[in-house]
Scaffold this motif. Structure first.
Motif, PDB file in Angstrom:
ATOM      1  N   VAL A   1      27.553  13.602  10.344  1.00  0.00           N
ATOM      2  CA  VAL A   1      26.594  12.684  10.950  1.00  0.00           C
ATOM      3  C   VAL A   1      26.759  11.358  10.232  1.00  0.00           C
ATOM      4  O   VAL A   1      26.459  11.233   9.034  1.00  0.00           O
ATOM      5  N   THR A   2      27.283  10.370  10.929  1.00  0.00           N
ATOM      6  CA  THR A   2      27.600   9.091  10.306  1.00  0.00           C
ATOM      7  C   THR A   2      26.950   7.957  11.096  1.00  0.00           C
ATOM      8  O   THR A   2      26.182   8.200  12.023  1.00  0.00           O
ATOM      9  N   GLY A   3      27.238   6.725  10.691  1.00  0.00           N
ATOM     10  CA  GLY A   3      26.587   5.595  11.345  1.00  0.00           C
ATOM     11  C   GLY A   3      25.108   5.518  11.036  1.00  0.00           C
ATOM     12  O   GLY A   3      24.333   4.980  11.817  1.00  0.00           O
ATOM     13  N   ILE A   4      24.697   6.057   9.872  1.00  0.00           N
ATOM     14  CA  ILE A   4      23.295   5.997   9.452  1.00  0.00           C
ATOM     15  C   ILE A   4      23.100   4.696   8.686  1.00  0.00           C
ATOM     16  O   ILE A   4      23.640   4.522   7.585  1.00  0.00           O
ATOM     17  N   GLY A   5      22.355   3.778   9.254  1.00  0.00           N
ATOM     18  CA  GLY A   5      22.138   2.496   8.584  1.00  0.00           C
ATOM     19  C   GLY A   5      21.402   2.663   7.272  1.00  0.00           C
ATOM     20  O   GLY A   5      21.814   2.157   6.229  1.00  0.00           O
ATOM     21  N   THR A   6      20.283   3.391   7.318  1.00  0.00           N
ATOM     22  CA  THR A   6      19.494   3.699   6.125  1.00  0.00           C
ATOM     23  C   THR A   6      19.089   5.162   6.180  1.00  0.00           C
ATOM     24  O   THR A   6      18.470   5.592   7.161  1.00  0.00           O
ATOM     25  N   LEU A   7      19.438   5.898   5.142  1.00  0.00           N
ATOM     26  CA  LEU A   7      19.041   7.304   5.033  1.00  0.00           C
ATOM     27  C   LEU A   7      17.973   7.428   3.952  1.00  0.00           C
ATOM     28  O   LEU A   7      18.180   6.995   2.813  1.00  0.00           O
ATOM     29  N   VAL A   8      16.838   8.010   4.311  1.00  0.00           N
ATOM     30  CA  VAL A   8      15.793   8.327   3.333  1.00  0.00           C
ATOM     31  C   VAL A   8      15.885   9.829   3.070  1.00  0.00           C
ATOM     32  O   VAL A   8      15.627  10.639   3.970  1.00  0.00           O
TER      33      VAL A   8
ATOM     34  N   ARG B   1      21.242   3.558  13.140  1.00  0.00           N
ATOM     35  CA  ARG B   1      19.835   3.962  13.108  1.00  0.00           C
ATOM     36  C   ARG B   1      19.459   4.525  11.733  1.00  0.00           C
ATOM     37  O   ARG B   1      20.305   5.007  10.991  1.00  0.00           O
ATOM     38  N   ALA B   2      18.181   4.472  11.441  1.00  0.00           N
ATOM     39  CA  ALA B   2      17.678   5.077  10.207  1.00  0.00           C
ATOM     40  C   ALA B   2      17.479   6.572  10.424  1.00  0.00           C
ATOM     41  O   ALA B   2      17.222   7.031  11.553  1.00  0.00           O
ATOM     42  N   VAL B   3      17.578   7.333   9.336  1.00  0.00           N
ATOM     43  CA  VAL B   3      17.343   8.780   9.362  1.00  0.00           C
ATOM     44  C   VAL B   3      16.403   9.132   8.224  1.00  0.00           C
ATOM     45  O   VAL B   3      16.540   8.629   7.099  1.00  0.00           O
ATOM     46  N   VAL B   4      15.440   9.985   8.507  1.00  0.00           N
ATOM     47  CA  VAL B   4      14.513  10.503   7.490  1.00  0.00           C
ATOM     48  C   VAL B   4      14.493  12.021   7.616  1.00  0.00           C
ATOM     49  O   VAL B   4      14.971  12.578   8.615  1.00  0.00           O
ATOM     50  N   PRO B   5      13.958  12.721   6.624  1.00  0.00           N
ATOM     51  CA  PRO B   5      13.819  14.168   6.801  1.00  0.00           C
ATOM     52  C   PRO B   5      12.943  14.483   8.009  1.00  0.00           C
ATOM     53  O   PRO B   5      11.983  13.748   8.307  1.00  0.00           O
TER      54      PRO B   5
ATOM     55  N   PRO C   1      15.642   0.259  12.242  1.00  0.00           N
ATOM     56  CA  PRO C   1      16.502   0.093  11.071  1.00  0.00           C
ATOM     57  C   PRO C   1      15.952   0.672   9.780  1.00  0.00           C
ATOM     58  O   PRO C   1      16.692   0.835   8.818  1.00  0.00           O
ATOM     59  N   SER C   2      14.631   0.988   9.728  1.00  0.00           N
ATOM     60  CA  SER C   2      14.052   1.494   8.487  1.00  0.00           C
ATOM     61  C   SER C   2      12.838   2.350   8.776  1.00  0.00           C
ATOM     62  O   SER C   2      12.230   2.263   9.854  1.00  0.00           O
ATOM     63  N   TYR C   3      12.443   3.155   7.775  1.00  0.00           N
ATOM     64  CA  TYR C   3      11.296   4.059   7.930  1.00  0.00           C
ATOM     65  C   TYR C   3       9.991   3.304   8.072  1.00  0.00           C
ATOM     66  O   TYR C   3       9.016   3.826   8.642  1.00  0.00           O
ATOM     67  N   GLU C   4       9.917   2.059   7.593  1.00  0.00           N
ATOM     68  CA  GLU C   4       8.668   1.292   7.706  1.00  0.00           C
ATOM     69  C   GLU C   4       8.244   1.096   9.158  1.00  0.00           C
ATOM     70  O   GLU C   4       7.063   0.892   9.444  1.00  0.00           O
ATOM     71  N   HIS C   5       9.207   1.170  10.067  1.00  0.00           N
ATOM     72  CA  HIS C   5       8.878   0.974  11.483  1.00  0.00           C
ATOM     73  C   HIS C   5       7.959   2.071  12.026  1.00  0.00           C
ATOM     74  O   HIS C   5       7.323   1.877  13.064  1.00  0.00           O
ATOM     75  N   LEU C   6       7.880   3.218  11.351  1.00  0.00           N
ATOM     76  CA  LEU C   6       6.963   4.269  11.801  1.00  0.00           C
ATOM     77  C   LEU C   6       5.524   3.771  11.821  1.00  0.00           C
ATOM     78  O   LEU C   6       4.724   4.171  12.680  1.00  0.00           O
ATOM     79  N   ALA C   7       5.179   2.903  10.862  1.00  0.00           N
ATOM     80  CA  ALA C   7       3.831   2.312  10.834  1.00  0.00           C
ATOM     81  C   ALA C   7       3.819   0.924  11.468  1.00  0.00           C
ATOM     82  O   ALA C   7       2.814   0.513  12.052  1.00  0.00           O
ATOM     83  N   TYR C   8       4.926   0.233  11.363  1.00  0.00           N
ATOM     84  CA  TYR C   8       5.037  -1.134  11.870  1.00  0.00           C
ATOM     85  C   TYR C   8       4.988  -1.186  13.393  1.00  0.00           C
ATOM     86  O   TYR C   8       4.481  -2.146  13.978  1.00  0.00           O
ATOM     87  N   ARG C   9       5.481  -0.140  14.058  1.00  0.00           N
ATOM     88  CA  ARG C   9       5.511  -0.101  15.521  1.00  0.00           C
ATOM     89  C   ARG C   9       4.767   1.134  16.026  1.00  0.00           C
ATOM     90  O   ARG C   9       5.351   2.049  16.606  1.00  0.00           O
TER      91      ARG C   9
ATOM     92  N   LEU D   1       9.846   6.190  18.541  1.00  0.00           N
ATOM     93  CA  LEU D   1      10.940   5.828  17.645  1.00  0.00           C
ATOM     94  C   LEU D   1      11.690   7.023  17.087  1.00  0.00           C
ATOM     95  O   LEU D   1      12.859   6.915  16.735  1.00  0.00           O
ATOM     96  N   ALA D   2      11.008   8.159  16.922  1.00  0.00           N
ATOM     97  CA  ALA D   2      11.581   9.288  16.174  1.00  0.00           C
ATOM     98  C   ALA D   2      11.917  10.450  17.108  1.00  0.00           C
ATOM     99  O   ALA D   2      11.208  10.715  18.082  1.00  0.00           O
ATOM    100  N   ARG D   3      12.999  11.149  16.757  1.00  0.00           N
ATOM    101  CA  ARG D   3      13.368  12.379  17.453  1.00  0.00           C
ATOM    102  C   ARG D   3      14.117  13.280  16.481  1.00  0.00           C
ATOM    103  O   ARG D   3      14.819  12.785  15.587  1.00  0.00           O
ATOM    104  N   ALA D   4      13.953  14.560  16.644  1.00  0.00           N
ATOM    105  CA  ALA D   4      14.720  15.495  15.833  1.00  0.00           C
ATOM    106  C   ALA D   4      16.166  15.503  16.316  1.00  0.00           C
ATOM    107  O   ALA D   4      16.438  15.532  17.520  1.00  0.00           O
ATOM    108  N   LEU D   5      17.096  15.459  15.370  1.00  0.00           N
ATOM    109  CA  LEU D   5      18.505  15.500  15.721  1.00  0.00           C
ATOM    110  C   LEU D   5      18.891  16.927  16.061  1.00  0.00           C
ATOM    111  O   LEU D   5      18.715  17.841  15.250  1.00  0.00           O
ATOM    112  N   SER D   6      19.410  17.125  17.252  1.00  0.00           N
ATOM    113  CA  SER D   6      19.786  18.476  17.695  1.00  0.00           C
ATOM    114  C   SER D   6      21.063  18.920  16.992  1.00  0.00           C
ATOM    115  O   SER D   6      21.930  18.115  16.694  1.00  0.00           O
TER     116      SER D   6
END
Length: 398
Positions: A6-13, A71-75, A380-388, A393-398
């Protein structure tokens, strides 16, 4: 199964610290440090587990590849409190609350009647839809409770269906006293701790109880203690609904018995906070701000808990009456806006915190050996979860 890059991750948390190896149970880092941000990152997945994490330029070869385009990725979010096996509609109750009618737990009976009347296939379809909705919003681990059947057969059915979609199943026969037992509370408790528990325990990992003296429909401290001890004797872990409608015994009961989590924690006094701080390695305070949004109740004081080192989780409490949403991004946005948590604190609480509340070490972080549960953000970042807030914005990666 082949390895997948899984590549092309701009920011991984990673939520696994700067070195990417901080365990779920390690509470030595503040939330901002715990994030473990990796820029221009990649993850290798093999056999459903994380096999490698790091900068994309250093990624090993893999058999398959997916590019997330920056895209950003978080757990994946760990939702440790949800009521997904139910039928019926309580929109009118919500409208009445918005017009000023207080919540006291009585509306649960409406869901009980509808759930009892639904067929297995109807409940299974509703459950599948709700799980799919949660995954479409980034949730990868769900706890699912019973509690809307309140007969031996209906509670066992709810847990049997829940076990088809998650390992985190919770017996909540002590949700409220159903109408037919209203004049025989002792008899209903005997049913819960006897035949109902025996029928439900094979399908459950946890036992829970609505310990709330401020509701005539819920259970006192003594009643809750008996239910929890019976569940423990049957081999189940302990969870508690506590301190939702007012100050009460739920938090201290949960701490005393070593429950994994006490959920709501809306009304706390200094002794409650101190008890949670002292038990921070054992009992998680799970906050459910979607409930306060949906009931116009005061929000819990997350800052007071975090200030003294209480272990905090965020969960949806998705249910048909007091919080009819499974959106963990919405919960995170509420936590930042109304609970005054930082975006980092809210994300850690929705991932690592949820894992602690379920006593799981394999979820809630992106680390070698953990489950490869990733949530992709169209941002682009996890802050968007609260910012927008409110945006998909979020989906589980299949």
């Amino acid at each position: 199964m082949s390895a997948r890059l899984v590549t092309g991750i701009g920011t991984l948390v990673t939520c696994a610290g700067p070195g990417g190896d901080v365990p779920v149970g390690d509470r030595s880092l503040d939330a901002a440090t715990r994030l473990g941000v990796v820029e221009d990152a990649a993850v290798v997945v093999e056999h459903g587990l994380v096999a490698w994490v790091g900068p994309a330029a250093n990624a090993p070869a893999a058999d398959d590849r997916i590019d997330l385009g920056g895209r950003a990725v978080v757990p994946g979010f760990v939702d440790s409190h949800a009521h997904l096996v139910s039928a019926g509609d309580r929109a009118a109750e919500f409208a009445a609350r918005m017009a000023g009618t207080p919540y006291d737990g009585g509306g649960i009976g409406v869901s009980v009647a509808a759930t009892r009347a639904a067929s297995d296939d109807e409940l299974r379809a509703l459950l599948a839809t709700r799980v799919a909705e949660a995954r479409s919003l980034g949730t990868t681990t769900l706890e699912v409770k019973s509690g809307y059947g309140l007969t031996v057969d209906d509670e066992a059915r709810a847990l049997r269906l829940a076990a088809e979609v998650t390992d985190e199943t919770t017996f909540l026969g002590a949700h409220v006293v159903p109408a037919e037992w209203r004049h025989d509370r002792a008899g209903y408790l005997d049913l819960v701790m006897g035949p109902m528990l025996a029928a439900c325990a094979p399908y459950a990992r946890w036992v829970d109880v609505f310990c709330e003296p401020h509701s005539p429909h819920a259970f006192t401290a003594d009643e809750a203690r008996r239910v929890l001890l019976a569940g423990r004797a049957a081999g189940l872990g302990l969870r508690v609904h506590g301190n939702q409608l007012g100050l009460g015994p739920g938090v201290r009961l949960a701490v005393e018995l070593g429950a994994a989590s006490v959920d709501h924690c809306t009304f706390l006094d200094d002794a409650d906070v101190d008890a949670l701080a002292a038990a921070s390695d054992t009992t998680v305070a799970t906050l459910l701000p979607g409930v306060e949004f949906s009931t116009r109740m005061p929000y819990p004081d997350a800052r007071a808990l975090l200030a003294v080192g209480v272990s905090v989780a965020l969960a949806s409490d998705c249910n048909p009456g007091t919080c009819n949403t499974a959106s963990m991004p919405f919960v995170i946005a509420l936590a930042v806006r109304e609970l005054r948590m930082t975006a980092a604190e809210a994300l850690v609480a929705a991932t690592v915190g949820g894992a602690r509340a379920l006593r799981r070490t394999d979820v809630g972080r992106v680390a070698v050996g953990a489950r490869a549960d990733l949530a992709v953000l169209d941002a682009p970042s996890y802050e968007h979860l609260a910012y927008r807030p409110g945006m998909p914005l979020a989906r589980a990666l299949s």
